[in-house]
Design a protein around this motif. Structure first.
Motif: not given
Length: 230
Positions: A36, A40, A58-59, A63, A91-93, A224, A226
Motif C-alpha cells: 500500500l 501511494a 483516492k486509495a 482497498y 477512501c483516500h490516502y 488511508i 475512510c
C-alpha cells in the motif's frame, strides 16, 4: 492489488470517556502493508481541501472493496451494524504536510466528520516514524465528547465565544489537554494499525511540536482514511 487480512491480526474493542462512544483498534490489519505504501509513492496527491492539513489522493479500488467486505465481521457487533457490507463515501490516502504556523483555526481544534450518529470513520496508519496518532476529546464547557444535530449549535456558539477570547488556540497542532478541551483517549500511530470510531466523536491527529511535514509517502505521515456509511 489483492489484499487479505494479516494472519496475526489483533482487535481491541474499547469505549471513549464518560459518554462511552465505541472505538476499535486493529493491529496487524492487512497482509503485506508495504504494498500500500509502494502504491501511494506512485500516486499524484493534491490538496486535501480547507479542512484537512495536507494532501490526498483516492486509495486503490481494491482497498475500498477490502474494507466494505471485511470490516463488518470485525467491528459490526461493537457498532451495532446489521448489514453484511458497507458503503464508503470517502477512501483516500492522506499525508499531513501543513506546517503548524500555517494551520487555520479549525485545523488547530478537535473536530467531527459528521453530526450523524450512525456513520463511521477509519484511519489506517502506514508510517513507521514517530509521527503521532489520533486523540479523542471532551469539550470542557459543554462536556460533549460527541456532537449530533441537537448538540451542534450549542457547541458552535460556545466554541465561537471561547475562540474570540484569551483561550484561542495557538499556532500548533492540538496534542493533549488545552484550556478548551480535555483529552479522553489516545491511540498511537503504529504501522498497519487501524482505528474505527464514530464520525461524530470529537477527535484530532495527535502531532507534537517536533513534527516536520514530509510530502514523501514513503517517509511522511501517510494514512488511508475512510468514511463508512452503514
Amino acid at each position: 492489488m489483492i489484499l487479505d487480512l494479516h494472519p496475526q491480526l489483533r482487535i481491541q474493542k474499547l469505549t471513549l470517556g464518560r459518554e462511552g462512544a465505541p472505538l476499535v483498534v486493529i493491529d496487524n490489519f492487512v497482509a503485506e502493508p508495504e504494498r500500500l505504501v509502494k502504491k501511494a509513492a506512485t500516486a499524484q496527491f493534491a490538496s486535501g481541501g480547507q479542512y484537512y492539513p495536507g494532501i490526498r489522493v483516492k486509495a486503490p479500488p481494491s482497498y475500498e472493496h477490502f474494507m466494505v467486505t471485511r470490516l463488518p465481521a470485525l467491528v459490526g457487533e461493537h457498532f451495532g451494524l446489521t448489514s453484511p457490507s458497507l458503503r464508503l463515501s470517502m477512501c483516500h490516502y492522506s499525508l499531513v504536510t501543513t506546517p503548524a504556523a500555517e494551520l487555520t483555526l479549525l485545523q488547530r481544534l478537535p473536530h467531527v466528520d459528521s453530526l450523524a450518529p450512525e456513520g463511521l470513520a477509519t484511519i489506517h496508519y502506514l508510517f513507521t516514524a514517530k509521527h503521532g496518532g489520533t486523540a479523542f476529546y471532551r469539550h470542557r464547557a459543554t462536556g460533549y465528547e460527541y456532537l449530533d444535530r441537537e448538540r451542534g449549535p450549542v457547541y458552535s456558539r460556545a466554541l465561537d465565544s471561547e475562540c474570540a477570547g484569551p483561550d484561542r488556540p495557538s499556532l500548533e497542532y492540538i496534542n493533549g489537554d488545552t484550556a478548551l478541551f480535555e483529552e479522553i483517549a489516545r491511540a498511537e500511530g503504529v504501522f498497519n494499525r487501524v482505528l474505527v470510531y464514530r464520525r461524530n466523536s470529537l477527535h484530532s491527529g495527535s502531532i507534537d511540536r517536533a513534527f516536520v511535514p514530509d510530502p514523501n509517502p514513503r517517509t511522511g505521515r501517510l494514512s488511508i482514511n475512510c468514511f463508512v456509511d452503514p
